[in-house]
Write an enzyme that holds these catalytic residues in place. Sequence first.
Site, short mmCIF file in Angstrom:
data_model
loop_
_atom_site.label_atom_id
_atom_site.label_comp_id
_atom_site.label_asym_id
_atom_site.label_seq_id
_atom_site.Cartn_x
_atom_site.Cartn_y
_atom_site.Cartn_z
N HIS A 140 0.82 -1.23 0.00
CA HIS A 140 0.00 0.00 0.00
C HIS A 140 0.85 1.28 0.00
CE1 HIS A 140 -3.76 -2.04 0.33
NE2 HIS A 140 -3.50 -2.55 1.52
N ASP A 174 -3.14 -10.35 -2.58
CA ASP A 174 -3.71 -9.82 -1.34
C ASP A 174 -5.14 -9.37 -1.62
OD1 ASP A 174 -2.46 -8.48 1.46
OD2 ASP A 174 -4.25 -7.48 0.70
N HIS A 207 -6.65 -6.85 -0.58
CA HIS A 207 -6.70 -5.40 -0.76
C HIS A 207 -5.81 -5.01 -1.94
CE1 HIS A 207 -7.56 -6.12 3.56
NE2 HIS A 207 -8.49 -5.20 3.36
N ASP A 257 -5.18 -12.65 3.06
CA ASP A 257 -6.41 -12.16 3.65
C ASP A 257 -7.63 -12.36 2.75
OD1 ASP A 257 -5.14 -10.35 2.00
OD2 ASP A 257 -5.22 -8.67 3.40
#
Length: 308
Positions: free
Chosen positions: A125, A162, A164, A245
């Site tokens: 991120h 991931d 996200h 995740d």
Amino acid sequence: MVTRLYTHPIFLEHITPPGHPERPDRLRAIERVLDDEAFAGLDRAEAPEGDEATILYAHPQEFVERVRATIPDTGIARVDADTTASPKSWQAAVTAIGAANAAVDDVFRGNVANVFVAARPPGHHAEKTTSMGFCLFNTAAIAARYAQRQHQAERVAIVDWDVHHGNGTQDIFWDDPSVLYCSTHQMPLYPGTGAVSETGAGNIVNAPLAPQTGSEVFRDAFLSRILPALDNFVPDLIIISAGFDAHHRDPLAEINLTEDDFDWATGQLMQRAGRHSDNRLVSLLEGGYDLQGLAFSVAAHVGRLMKG
């Protein structure tokens, strides 16, 4: 040829507030599952501290100094609403970078078959000039640039599963066709980026997944979008931003994968690494916040890496 595992006790000393999902127990859960005799053949190595100059491969000096200034002498400092730093966070982040770069060295020198880096804080991120989403620096982006600068890799592919979207990696390579960024991720979800229409210089391939998506749709996204992009790109190195995740147990998202899906996706990327990259593949831990789901998924991922 063996699979190498890089980790280091310093990663446990990046302290987050009580109740924070990105916590040291994540690495303890991974350590416990990889202590099983099934992983006796892992080549375990202590992560080296990184060369701070390599951070500049993906981030400007002013930003690096700004991050350094956020590191507190005591306690926990808040970087943004989700991201914090503690006294050892700088050393942890730099060591994560050192491990990723050492992994790149290993696969280009033919020392090992492939590498898994169990480090924290995560990185995908972190944008060019912004720390966010539990991430201080973008480890995968730095490793990609390291491969280009130190090993003359012409094309590096980063595959991010991931749950996200890796907005930071996309931001850093948005207009750079020498790096392919491919991502499967839940949408809508934090950080709000990752639409199919976001294509950069033709090097960004997003495959967003609707909430409650399961194995079939995830695997179809790989087969229809991610793998063809890799075949067209013909990378010299594949880096996995390996967040776990998207597992059905994870509390931060609503994708229903199992550890078998991570085993399968790992195998698919290993096939492409064998076809295009002389088997050069490096995997970097990103997210995964349910300890059981994380541990079982990492075990499946590393087990597949070890099968060669």
